[in-house]
Design a protein around this motif. Structure first.
Motif, PDB file in Angstrom:
ATOM      1  N   GLU A 221       0.827  -1.211   0.000  1.00  0.00           N
ATOM      2  CA  GLU A 221       0.000   0.000   0.000  1.00  0.00           C
ATOM      3  C   GLU A 221       0.861   1.260   0.000  1.00  0.00           C
ATOM      4  N   TRP A 222       1.908   1.290   0.819  1.00  0.00           N
ATOM      5  CA  TRP A 222       2.818   2.442   0.813  1.00  0.00           C
ATOM      6  C   TRP A 222       3.513   2.564  -0.537  1.00  0.00           C
ATOM      7  N   THR A 223       3.884   1.453  -1.136  1.00  0.00           N
ATOM      8  CA  THR A 223       4.533   1.472  -2.447  1.00  0.00           C
ATOM      9  C   THR A 223       3.578   2.024  -3.503  1.00  0.00           C
ATOM     10  N   LYS A 224       2.315   1.656  -3.447  1.00  0.00           N
ATOM     11  CA  LYS A 224       1.320   2.189  -4.380  1.00  0.00           C
ATOM     12  C   LYS A 224       1.204   3.706  -4.224  1.00  0.00           C
ATOM     13  N   ARG A 225       1.227   4.172  -3.003  1.00  0.00           N
ATOM     14  CA  ARG A 225       1.174   5.624  -2.770  1.00  0.00           C
ATOM     15  C   ARG A 225       2.388   6.314  -3.372  1.00  0.00           C
ATOM     16  N   PHE A 226       3.557   5.685  -3.257  1.00  0.00           N
ATOM     17  CA  PHE A 226       4.762   6.243  -3.871  1.00  0.00           C
ATOM     18  C   PHE A 226       4.594   6.356  -5.385  1.00  0.00           C
ATOM     19  N   LEU A 227       4.072   5.309  -6.012  1.00  0.00           N
ATOM     20  CA  LEU A 227       3.905   5.329  -7.462  1.00  0.00           C
ATOM     21  C   LEU A 227       2.890   6.389  -7.888  1.00  0.00           C
ATOM     22  N   ARG A 228       1.858   6.597  -7.095  1.00  0.00           N
ATOM     23  CA  ARG A 228       0.813   7.567  -7.450  1.00  0.00           C
ATOM     24  C   ARG A 228       1.284   9.020  -7.429  1.00  0.00           C
ATOM     25  N   VAL A 229       2.406   9.340  -6.780  1.00  0.00           N
ATOM     26  CA  VAL A 229       2.874  10.735  -6.792  1.00  0.00           C
ATOM     27  C   VAL A 229       3.498  11.109  -8.135  1.00  0.00           C
ATOM     28  N   HIS A 230       3.792  10.117  -8.973  1.00  0.00           N
ATOM     29  CA  HIS A 230       4.397  10.369 -10.283  1.00  0.00           C
ATOM     30  C   HIS A 230       3.363  10.880 -11.284  1.00  0.00           C
ATOM     31  N   GLU A 231       3.821  11.703 -12.221  1.00  0.00           N
ATOM     32  CA  GLU A 231       2.955  12.143 -13.311  1.00  0.00           C
ATOM     33  C   GLU A 231       2.685  10.973 -14.249  1.00  0.00           C
ATOM     34  N   GLU A 232       1.657  11.116 -15.087  1.00  0.00           N
ATOM     35  CA  GLU A 232       1.234  10.026 -15.969  1.00  0.00           C
ATOM     36  C   GLU A 232       2.285   9.628 -16.994  1.00  0.00           C
TER      37      GLU A 232
END
Length: 118
Positions: free
Chosen positions: A93-104
């Motif tokens: 879940e924390w890793t998913k949050r990290f990935l979501r901060v990136h632009e598309e």
């Protein structure tokens, strides 16, 4: 509590030119601060490009050393995060949050694996 290594994989040949934007770095900094305060993030860092790396290979009793870049490699480890979480689900879940901060326009894959203790 178990520890997990989140290996950040990128294709350095197709990474956005100029690297992360100032906005991405700000969002990442905020998330890192949140993770640190929550006691989840033990360590994190980016890695230099493969052009600055060296591979040491062992096979059949022989060692070989090869300097980068490693052009035959599609994905490389571009960074890592060492997490301490209740379980793998929380680390993911924390890793998913990290990935979501990136632009598309970014393509990033993280591999989450538990650290084998002692």
């Amino acid at each position: 509590m178990p520890r997990y290594l989140s290996m950040i994989r990128i294709d350095e040949n197709n990474a956005p030119e100029g690297g992360p934007s100032a906005e991405l770095m700000q969002r990442m900094g905020e998330l890192i601060e949140e993770m640190t305060k929550a006691g989840v993030l033990l360590d994190t860092a980016g890695l230099t490009p493969t052009a600055e790396g060296t591979r040491v290979h062992y096979e059949g009793g022989r060692l070989s050393v090869t300097d980068g870049p490693f052009t035959e490699t599609k994905e490389v480890i571009g960074g890592y995060a060492m997490l301490q979480a209740r379980d793998k689900a929380e680390a993911v879940e924390w890793t998913k949050r990290f990935l979501r901060v990136h632009e598309e326009h970014w393509t990033v894959t993280c591999e989450v694996r538990e650290v084998v203790e002692g």
